[in-house]
Scaffold this motif. Sequence first.
Motif, PDB file in Angstrom:
ATOM      1  N   ARG A   1       0.835  -1.217   0.000  1.00 58.75           N
ATOM      2  CA  ARG A   1       0.000   0.000   0.000  1.00 58.75           C
ATOM      3  C   ARG A   1       0.863   1.257   0.000  1.00 58.75           C
ATOM      4  N   LEU A   2       1.939   1.243   0.771  1.00 64.66           N
ATOM      5  CA  LEU A   2       2.829   2.400   0.819  1.00 64.66           C
ATOM      6  C   LEU A   2       3.498   2.642  -0.523  1.00 64.66           C
ATOM      7  N   LEU A   3       3.935   1.564  -1.178  1.00 62.06           N
ATOM      8  CA  LEU A   3       4.611   1.708  -2.457  1.00 62.06           C
ATOM      9  C   LEU A   3       3.642   2.119  -3.560  1.00 62.06           C
ATOM     10  N   ARG A   4       2.413   1.598  -3.525  1.00 53.97           N
ATOM     11  CA  ARG A   4       1.430   1.945  -4.558  1.00 53.97           C
ATOM     12  C   ARG A   4       1.012   3.403  -4.488  1.00 53.97           C
ATOM     13  N   SER A   5       1.170   4.018  -3.334  1.00 51.77           N
ATOM     14  CA  SER A   5       0.785   5.425  -3.201  1.00 51.77           C
ATOM     15  C   SER A   5       1.800   6.367  -3.830  1.00 51.77           C
ATOM     16  N   ASP A   6       2.941   5.855  -4.252  1.00 52.06           N
ATOM     17  CA  ASP A   6       4.006   6.658  -4.864  1.00 52.06           C
ATOM     18  C   ASP A   6       3.998   6.410  -6.377  1.00 52.06           C
ATOM     19  N   VAL A   7       3.657   7.445  -7.147  1.00 51.59           N
ATOM     20  CA  VAL A   7       3.542   7.297  -8.599  1.00 51.59           C
ATOM     21  C   VAL A   7       4.873   6.894  -9.218  1.00 51.59           C
ATOM     22  N   ALA A   8       5.957   7.508  -8.760  1.00 55.05           N
ATOM     23  CA  ALA A   8       7.279   7.195  -9.317  1.00 55.05           C
ATOM     24  C   ALA A   8       7.632   5.724  -9.100  1.00 55.05           C
ATOM     25  N   VAL A   9       7.271   5.197  -7.936  1.00 49.67           N
ATOM     26  CA  VAL A   9       7.554   3.786  -7.645  1.00 49.67           C
ATOM     27  C   VAL A   9       6.715   2.885  -8.538  1.00 49.67           C
ATOM     28  N   VAL A  10       5.456   3.242  -8.728  1.00 52.46           N
ATOM     29  CA  VAL A  10       4.578   2.435  -9.584  1.00 52.46           C
ATOM     30  C   VAL A  10       5.104   2.402 -11.013  1.00 52.46           C
ATOM     31  N   LEU A  11       5.500   3.558 -11.527  1.00 54.81           N
ATOM     32  CA  LEU A  11       6.034   3.615 -12.886  1.00 54.81           C
ATOM     33  C   LEU A  11       7.358   2.841 -12.992  1.00 54.81           C
TER      34      LEU A  11
ATOM     35  N   MET B   1      19.519  -2.928   0.389  1.00 55.68           N
ATOM     36  CA  MET B   1      20.861  -2.960  -0.181  1.00 55.68           C
ATOM     37  C   MET B   1      20.907  -3.744  -1.493  1.00 55.68           C
ATOM     38  N   THR B   2      20.188  -4.855  -1.574  1.00 54.40           N
ATOM     39  CA  THR B   2      20.196  -5.627  -2.815  1.00 54.40           C
ATOM     40  C   THR B   2      19.456  -4.900  -3.924  1.00 54.40           C
ATOM     41  N   THR B   3      18.376  -4.206  -3.580  1.00 56.76           N
ATOM     42  CA  THR B   3      17.651  -3.441  -4.596  1.00 56.76           C
ATOM     43  C   THR B   3      18.518  -2.329  -5.166  1.00 56.76           C
TER      44      THR B   3
ATOM     45  N   PHE C   1      15.308   0.999 -10.958  1.00 56.19           N
ATOM     46  CA  PHE C   1      15.796   0.272  -9.785  1.00 56.19           C
ATOM     47  C   PHE C   1      16.281   1.246  -8.716  1.00 56.19           C
ATOM     48  N   THR C   2      16.906   2.334  -9.129  1.00 55.32           N
ATOM     49  CA  THR C   2      17.396   3.321  -8.166  1.00 55.32           C
ATOM     50  C   THR C   2      16.238   3.978  -7.420  1.00 55.32           C
ATOM     51  N   VAL C   3      15.188   4.344  -8.140  1.00 52.23           N
ATOM     52  CA  VAL C   3      14.009   4.943  -7.507  1.00 52.23           C
ATOM     53  C   VAL C   3      13.375   3.971  -6.518  1.00 52.23           C
ATOM     54  N   LEU C   4      13.225   2.716  -6.937  1.00 51.67           N
ATOM     55  CA  LEU C   4      12.614   1.714  -6.065  1.00 51.67           C
ATOM     56  C   LEU C   4      13.464   1.477  -4.829  1.00 51.67           C
ATOM     57  N   GLY C   5      14.768   1.338  -5.005  1.00 53.03           N
ATOM     58  CA  GLY C   5      15.638   1.124  -3.858  1.00 53.03           C
ATOM     59  C   GLY C   5      15.673   2.320  -2.927  1.00 53.03           C
ATOM     60  N   ASP C   6      15.653   3.530  -3.490  1.00 54.66           N
ATOM     61  CA  ASP C   6      15.671   4.739  -2.664  1.00 54.66           C
ATOM     62  C   ASP C   6      14.390   4.860  -1.847  1.00 54.66           C
ATOM     63  N   ARG C   7      13.263   4.482  -2.447  1.00 50.32           N
ATOM     64  CA  ARG C   7      11.996   4.529  -1.718  1.00 50.32           C
ATOM     65  C   ARG C   7      11.983   3.506  -0.586  1.00 50.32           C
ATOM     66  N   LEU C   8      12.501   2.322  -0.823  1.00 53.08           N
ATOM     67  CA  LEU C   8      12.593   1.320   0.231  1.00 53.08           C
ATOM     68  C   LEU C   8      13.509   1.796   1.351  1.00 53.08           C
ATOM     69  N   ARG C   9      14.589   2.462   0.991  1.00 53.13           N
ATOM     70  CA  ARG C   9      15.497   3.001   2.010  1.00 53.13           C
ATOM     71  C   ARG C   9      14.793   4.069   2.840  1.00 53.13           C
ATOM     72  N   THR C  10      13.991   4.908   2.192  1.00 49.16           N
ATOM     73  CA  THR C  10      13.246   5.928   2.919  1.00 49.16           C
ATOM     74  C   THR C  10      12.266   5.303   3.899  1.00 49.16           C
ATOM     75  N   LEU C  11      11.578   4.252   3.470  1.00 51.62           N
ATOM     76  CA  LEU C  11      10.642   3.563   4.355  1.00 51.62           C
ATOM     77  C   LEU C  11      11.367   2.927   5.534  1.00 51.62           C
ATOM     78  N   THR C  12      12.565   2.408   5.283  1.00 50.58           N
ATOM     79  CA  THR C  12      13.344   1.815   6.354  1.00 50.58           C
ATOM     80  C   THR C  12      13.799   2.866   7.343  1.00 50.58           C
ATOM     81  N   ASP C  13      14.273   3.999   6.830  1.00 52.45           N
ATOM     82  CA  ASP C  13      14.743   5.084   7.698  1.00 52.45           C
ATOM     83  C   ASP C  13      13.619   5.633   8.572  1.00 52.45           C
ATOM     84  N   SER C  14      12.401   5.671   8.024  1.00 52.18           N
ATOM     85  CA  SER C  14      11.271   6.218   8.766  1.00 52.18           C
ATOM     86  C   SER C  14      10.640   5.200   9.717  1.00 52.18           C
TER      87      SER C  14
END
Length: 324
Positions: A37-47, A246-248, A307-320
Amino acid sequence: MAVPSGLDLEAKTDLVGEERTGRASSPPGRHRGRLLRLLRSDVAVVLSAGYIAVVVLAAVFAPLLVRLSGWGPYEFDQAAIDPNLGGLPLGWGGGISAEHWLGVEPGSGRDVFARIVYGARVSMGVALAATALTTTTAVVMGLLAGFHGGVVDLVISRVMDFLMAFPALIFMIAVLSALPAENRQALLVLVISVFGWPYLARVVRGQTISLTQREFVEAARASGAGGFTIVFREVLPNLRSTLVVMTTLAVPGYIGTEAGLSFLGIGVIPPTPSWGQMIATSSSWYAVDPAYFFIPSACLFLLVFSFTVLGDRLRTLTDSGELR
């Protein structure tokens, strides 16, 4: 490779539930649903995820797509190029037509679409295989160093320091230039993994040292649990978020490495299609046939960027603290 400060588990105050049990308190199904749900709310991640899915499907079903297009990656269409102009493709956009969906390769007349989808197989295959091998090696070495400490930690840490200080690109070029052309993709995976695992292993080692000092690990030791049980039931589950992020983020780096080595002529050997190889070939044609340069370059850029956008978003979710 920079280590996100938010991945420091000692600094997290919202992991009380994990400290007591050694595992995330939320059920896995609920965790995955909340993450989606968190990832689907981000248009850049969906694209980004959509483009990655398209590339993966194109790589998997490359033989079927090539059969539909009517031209294989190694077939020459001399009728699609003009010999009087040095082999320049006939028609608009580098020879784009109903017969050649993305045009043809100047000089040879090979179908660009067929070489793009087969090149996706090479790029994704090498990157994912290298990521899998790198992650496996890094997790094993990082857990051994962080959990056992002492001489084991000293030896593994010195090996990591040596590989991280070594000029990896120069060594890759030297080794691949000296090796035979057979099984070049497997050699690429091996060489990339040799220099890739220390970065993730260092993160795993640091997290393992931190986790082994937690109360839930001490409780497991006091209850008589062995080292194998503690590592796989208490420590490893709490490294999940770190490993995912890290793998992403590692995948686009390996995609770029394969493309760069192929661009230099020491990666995938012709006539095997490769995006980096296509970009290298197009450098002498871009002034008269920019489409041939643009298409593989755009495919490569969008894949690395996604892949960079997806990994950066996952990192943001982890940091938060939202991804645990």
